[in-house]
Design a protein around this motif. Structure first.
Motif: not given
Length: 212
Positions: A118-120, A160
């Motif tokens: 999970i990455h912004p 996200l």
């Protein structure tokens, strides 16, 4: 002395042509030059908050992932602003039937921690907005032409991304958009600016180009 010089020159000539032949063979045996790049395709939908109403928003974008943290591409998205001939959206943003807003331009995506599941990310979109309506001029079913005008558009959003597979991601983002249009169809100047939310599926793949 002359004989020695002639012998030396002959040796140099043999070495020179031998080097050319070796270099040519090496080039023939070498693998063909190639380069690769990563493309992405993003498709989804959401909504925008316009004059106390929430019209649907459809979106499509395509571009290049130039690095794990930066992507550059083009986008197209659209909102209905009123009801259409065979589609009742329950909207009264515009006082004209079959009204729409079509946005397009360039998007810049900056991704943090791309190696995490999970990455912004931050998305900046710059381009234009076409606002208008479809006309039925011959009284037959269907629309015949469009009346529209084009003005500036910009959007800034954060979101996200969730890695579903190695090549597929689910992205959720929200932000603010600015529409630089004049007053039109009962919509005040810049009235299509506001909050927007979008949920989309993103696919990436590697392209390799080589000379045969």
């Amino acid at each position: 002395m002359c004989k020695t010089l002639k012998t030396a020159l002959m040796v140099l000539v043999i070495v020179f042509y031998g080097s050319l032949a070796f270099a040519s063979q090496t080039m023939l045996d070498a693998r063909p030059a190639s380069f690769s790049f990563v493309s992405y395709l993003n498709a989804g939908g959401g909504t925008a908050f316009i004059q106390d109403e929430w019209p649907l928003q459809a979106e499509f974008s395509y571009g290049l992932q130039l690095s794990p943290w930066f992507s550059l591409g083009g986008f197209v998205c659209a909102n209905p602003l009123s009801n259409f001939e065979h589609a009742n959206f329950g909207l009264s943003i515009a006082n004209t039937e079959a009204a729409f807003a079509l946005m397009s331009g360039t998007e810049f995506i900056f991704t943090a921690y791309p190696d995490k599941r999970i990455h912004p990310f931050l998305r900046l979109a710059l381009g234009g907005i076409t606002v208008g309506y479809l006309e039925d001029v011959d009284a037959d079913e269907g629309y015949d032409r469009a009346q529209a005008s084009r003005s500036s558009f910009a959007s800034l959003a954060v979101g996200l991304e969730l890695d579903l597979t190695k090549y597929t991601m689910l992205a959720l983002r929200g932000g603010w958009r600015f529409a630089g249009h004049a007053e039109t169809m009962g919509i005040e100047k810049h009235g299509l600016s506001g909050l927007e939310v979008c949920l989309s599926v993103k696919t990436v793949w590697r392209n390799t180009i080589s000379s045969l």
